[in-house]
Design an enzyme around this catalytic site. Sequence first.
Site, PDB file in Angstrom:
ATOM      1  N   LYS A 137       0.176  52.555  14.740  1.00 21.20           N
ATOM      2  CA  LYS A 137       0.445  53.712  15.573  1.00 21.20           C
ATOM      3  C   LYS A 137       1.041  54.845  14.751  1.00 21.20           C
ATOM      4  O   LYS A 137       1.059  56.001  15.178  1.00 21.20           O
ATOM      5  CB  LYS A 137       1.467  53.352  16.671  1.00 21.20           C
ATOM      6  CG  LYS A 137       1.057  52.219  17.559  1.00 21.20           C
ATOM      7  CD  LYS A 137       2.209  51.873  18.519  1.00 21.20           C
ATOM      8  CE  LYS A 137       1.999  50.547  19.157  1.00 21.20           C
ATOM      9  NZ  LYS A 137       3.219  50.122  19.917  1.00 21.20           N
ATOM     10  N   GLY A 138       1.554  54.534  13.571  1.00 21.37           N
ATOM     11  CA  GLY A 138       2.368  55.480  12.805  1.00 21.37           C
ATOM     12  C   GLY A 138       1.738  56.826  12.506  1.00 21.37           C
ATOM     13  O   GLY A 138       2.442  57.827  12.374  1.00 21.37           O
ATOM     14  N   GLU A 195      -2.820  58.026   7.148  1.00 21.38           N
ATOM     15  CA  GLU A 195      -1.757  57.029   7.295  1.00 21.38           C
ATOM     16  C   GLU A 195      -0.390  57.715   7.265  1.00 21.38           C
ATOM     17  O   GLU A 195      -0.237  58.782   6.661  1.00 21.38           O
ATOM     18  CB  GLU A 195      -1.909  56.004   6.148  1.00 21.38           C
ATOM     19  CG  GLU A 195      -0.877  54.919   6.063  1.00 21.38           C
ATOM     20  CD  GLU A 195      -0.816  54.001   7.269  1.00 21.38           C
ATOM     21  OE1 GLU A 195      -0.590  54.502   8.379  1.00 21.38           O
ATOM     22  OE2 GLU A 195      -0.924  52.777   7.082  1.00 21.38           O
ATOM     23  N   ASP A 196       0.575  57.108   7.924  1.00 18.35           N
ATOM     24  CA  ASP A 196       1.920  57.683   7.912  1.00 18.35           C
ATOM     25  C   ASP A 196       2.588  57.529   6.555  1.00 18.35           C
ATOM     26  O   ASP A 196       3.133  58.479   6.001  1.00 18.35           O
ATOM     27  CB  ASP A 196       2.794  57.073   9.027  1.00 18.35           C
ATOM     28  CG  ASP A 196       2.828  55.544   9.010  1.00 18.35           C
ATOM     29  OD1 ASP A 196       2.162  54.900   8.156  1.00 18.35           O
ATOM     30  OD2 ASP A 196       3.522  54.960   9.866  1.00 18.35           O
ATOM     31  N   ASP A 253       3.456  52.218   1.325  1.00 13.85           N
ATOM     32  CA  ASP A 253       4.637  51.528   0.819  1.00 13.85           C
ATOM     33  C   ASP A 253       4.176  50.566  -0.282  1.00 13.85           C
ATOM     34  O   ASP A 253       3.981  50.969  -1.419  1.00 13.85           O
ATOM     35  CB  ASP A 253       5.292  50.823   2.005  1.00 13.85           C
ATOM     36  CG  ASP A 253       6.653  50.210   1.695  1.00 13.85           C
ATOM     37  OD1 ASP A 253       7.340  50.724   0.804  1.00 13.85           O
ATOM     38  OD2 ASP A 253       7.016  49.225   2.356  1.00 13.85           O
ATOM     39  N   LYS A 267       5.617  56.039  -1.088  1.00 17.02           N
ATOM     40  CA  LYS A 267       6.767  55.430  -1.783  1.00 17.02           C
ATOM     41  C   LYS A 267       6.239  54.744  -3.040  1.00 17.02           C
ATOM     42  O   LYS A 267       6.021  53.533  -3.039  1.00 17.02           O
ATOM     43  CB  LYS A 267       7.390  54.336  -0.911  1.00 17.02           C
ATOM     44  CG  LYS A 267       8.308  54.767   0.209  1.00 17.02           C
ATOM     45  CD  LYS A 267       8.915  53.490   0.833  1.00 17.02           C
ATOM     46  CE  LYS A 267       9.495  53.731   2.185  1.00 17.02           C
ATOM     47  NZ  LYS A 267       9.800  52.451   2.884  1.00 17.02           N
ATOM     48  N   PHE A 325      14.087  53.157   4.050  1.00 22.23           N
ATOM     49  CA  PHE A 325      13.321  53.009   5.279  1.00 22.23           C
ATOM     50  C   PHE A 325      13.460  54.278   6.099  1.00 22.23           C
ATOM     51  O   PHE A 325      14.552  54.667   6.490  1.00 22.23           O
ATOM     52  CB  PHE A 325      13.743  51.777   6.072  1.00 22.23           C
ATOM     53  CG  PHE A 325      12.663  51.332   7.008  1.00 22.23           C
ATOM     54  CD1 PHE A 325      11.637  50.510   6.553  1.00 22.23           C
ATOM     55  CD2 PHE A 325      12.623  51.769   8.319  1.00 22.23           C
ATOM     56  CE1 PHE A 325      10.599  50.126   7.394  1.00 22.23           C
ATOM     57  CE2 PHE A 325      11.585  51.390   9.174  1.00 22.23           C
ATOM     58  CZ  PHE A 325      10.585  50.563   8.707  1.00 22.23           C
ATOM     59  N   VAL A 326      12.324  54.925   6.349  1.00 23.18           N
ATOM     60  CA  VAL A 326      12.353  56.202   7.053  1.00 23.18           C
ATOM     61  C   VAL A 326      11.699  56.086   8.433  1.00 23.18           C
ATOM     62  O   VAL A 326      10.828  55.234   8.649  1.00 23.18           O
ATOM     63  CB  VAL A 326      11.655  57.308   6.226  1.00 23.18           C
ATOM     64  CG1 VAL A 326      12.441  57.604   4.961  1.00 23.18           C
ATOM     65  CG2 VAL A 326      10.217  56.929   5.880  1.00 23.18           C
ATOM     66  N   ASP A 385       8.208  54.330  12.896  1.00 21.67           N
ATOM     67  CA  ASP A 385       9.151  53.656  13.781  1.00 21.67           C
ATOM     68  C   ASP A 385      10.043  52.679  13.028  1.00 21.67           C
ATOM     69  O   ASP A 385       9.778  52.289  11.889  1.00 21.67           O
ATOM     70  CB  ASP A 385       8.381  52.851  14.831  1.00 21.67           C
ATOM     71  CG  ASP A 385       7.768  51.578  14.234  1.00 21.67           C
ATOM     72  OD1 ASP A 385       7.098  51.688  13.195  1.00 21.67           O
ATOM     73  OD2 ASP A 385       7.998  50.476  14.784  1.00 21.67           O
ATOM     74  N   ARG A 395       9.700  57.061  16.921  1.00 18.08           N
ATOM     75  CA  ARG A 395       8.422  57.698  16.579  1.00 18.08           C
ATOM     76  C   ARG A 395       8.361  59.156  17.017  1.00 18.08           C
ATOM     77  O   ARG A 395       7.652  59.962  16.426  1.00 18.08           O
ATOM     78  CB  ARG A 395       7.251  56.953  17.245  1.00 18.08           C
ATOM     79  CG  ARG A 395       7.004  55.550  16.717  1.00 18.08           C
ATOM     80  CD  ARG A 395       5.642  55.060  17.224  1.00 18.08           C
ATOM     81  NE  ARG A 395       5.473  53.614  17.098  1.00 18.08           N
ATOM     82  CZ  ARG A 395       5.062  53.003  15.993  1.00 18.08           C
ATOM     83  NH1 ARG A 395       4.805  53.693  14.916  1.00 18.08           N
ATOM     84  NH2 ARG A 395       4.920  51.689  15.963  1.00 18.08           N
TER      85      ARG A 395
HETATM   86  P1  IMP Z   1       2.251  48.824   3.133  1.00 12.27           P
HETATM   87  O1  IMP Z   1       1.124  47.918   3.460  1.00 12.27           O
HETATM   88  O2  IMP Z   1       3.415  48.097   2.527  1.00 12.27           O
HETATM   89  O3  IMP Z   1       1.850  50.028   2.314  1.00 12.27           O
HETATM   90  O4  IMP Z   1       2.845  49.286   4.497  1.00 12.27           O
HETATM   91  C1  IMP Z   1       2.431  50.368   5.159  1.00 12.27           C
HETATM   92  C2  IMP Z   1       2.914  50.332   6.588  1.00 12.27           C
HETATM   93  O5  IMP Z   1       4.236  49.799   6.691  1.00 12.27           O
HETATM   94  C3  IMP Z   1       3.002  51.744   7.081  1.00 12.27           C
HETATM   95  O6  IMP Z   1       1.815  52.101   7.703  1.00 12.27           O
HETATM   96  C4  IMP Z   1       4.163  51.692   8.039  1.00 12.27           C
HETATM   97  O7  IMP Z   1       3.710  51.348   9.310  1.00 12.27           O
HETATM   98  C5  IMP Z   1       5.049  50.596   7.520  1.00 12.27           C
HETATM   99  N1  IMP Z   1       6.157  51.158   6.732  1.00 12.27           N
HETATM  100  C6  IMP Z   1       6.350  51.082   5.401  1.00 12.27           C
HETATM  101  N2  IMP Z   1       7.464  51.717   5.023  1.00 12.27           N
HETATM  102  C7  IMP Z   1       7.997  52.229   6.162  1.00 12.27           C
HETATM  103  C8  IMP Z   1       9.150  53.022   6.436  1.00 12.27           C
HETATM  104  O8  IMP Z   1       9.953  53.413   5.568  1.00 12.27           O
HETATM  105  N3  IMP Z   1       9.354  53.352   7.743  1.00 12.27           N
HETATM  106  C9  IMP Z   1       8.520  52.979   8.745  1.00 12.27           C
HETATM  107  N4  IMP Z   1       7.420  52.244   8.529  1.00 12.27           N
HETATM  108  C10 IMP Z   1       7.162  51.865   7.248  1.00 12.27           C
HETATM  109 MG    MG Z   2       1.466  52.267   9.690  1.00  9.20          MG
END
Ligand code: IMP
Ligand code: MG
Length: 183
Positions: A43-44, A99-100, A103, A131, A152-153, A159, A165
């Site tokens: 949903k981000g 994508e939001d 990470d 990040k 963590f943002v 969220d 959100r």
């Molecule tokens: P990744 O697979 O580790 O890159 O994770 C990506 C997903 O994790 C993002 O689409 C977010 O939904 C969630 N996420 C990662 N870091 C944060 C954060 O700092 N705040 C909120 N959601 C996060």
């Molecule tokens: Mg996401």
Amino acid sequence: MEERKPGRVLIGEEELERRTAELAREITRDYEGLDLVMVGVLKGAFVFLADLARRVELPLEIDFVAVSSYGSDTESSGVVRILKDLDLDIAGKHVLLVEDIVDTGLTLKYLVGLLKERGPASVEICALLNKPEARKVDLEVKYSGFEVPPLFVVGYGLDHAERFRQLPYVGVLDEMEGSGRES
Ligand code: IMP
Ligand code: MG
């Protein structure tokens, strides 16, 4: 569970608006004359996609996917699962995944691989936040809004346990009073 309140503003509304407009201009320039499908990762990405898409001055299609990669807390589960697939056929089209935040990169790495199997003309990534220090896999993010530190943002779509959100800015969860994450 204790109440968690939005803490320090990391990226304010005006900055978000300015950068989103810049990215939209780049996308408008790069995709002119191409069949563009913007795919929001739920949903981000819903807030960012809405603001971004309205500034892209091209004909385009919009679709969404939902994946689960995180549990209800701030730790990566490392598991990526499709909860809602695309409605559109992307064969021959230029897909821009919106994508939001990137990470570890695991979620998008998986999604890019999955979508490429469907014969699109291209698949690129547009992420509001990035990040880089948390990255676990190699991933090319063509359009990146802001680089953020490994905190963590929340807000502007992001969220924590489904909250925050709707905040119009991006704030830092760890610096929220009583969040229990200060140490
Ligand atoms: P990744 O697979 O580790 O890159 O994770 C990506 C997903 O994790 C993002 O689409 C977010 O939904 C969630 N996420 C990662 N870091 C944060 C954060 O700092 N705040 C909120 N959601 C996060
Ligand atoms: Mg996401």
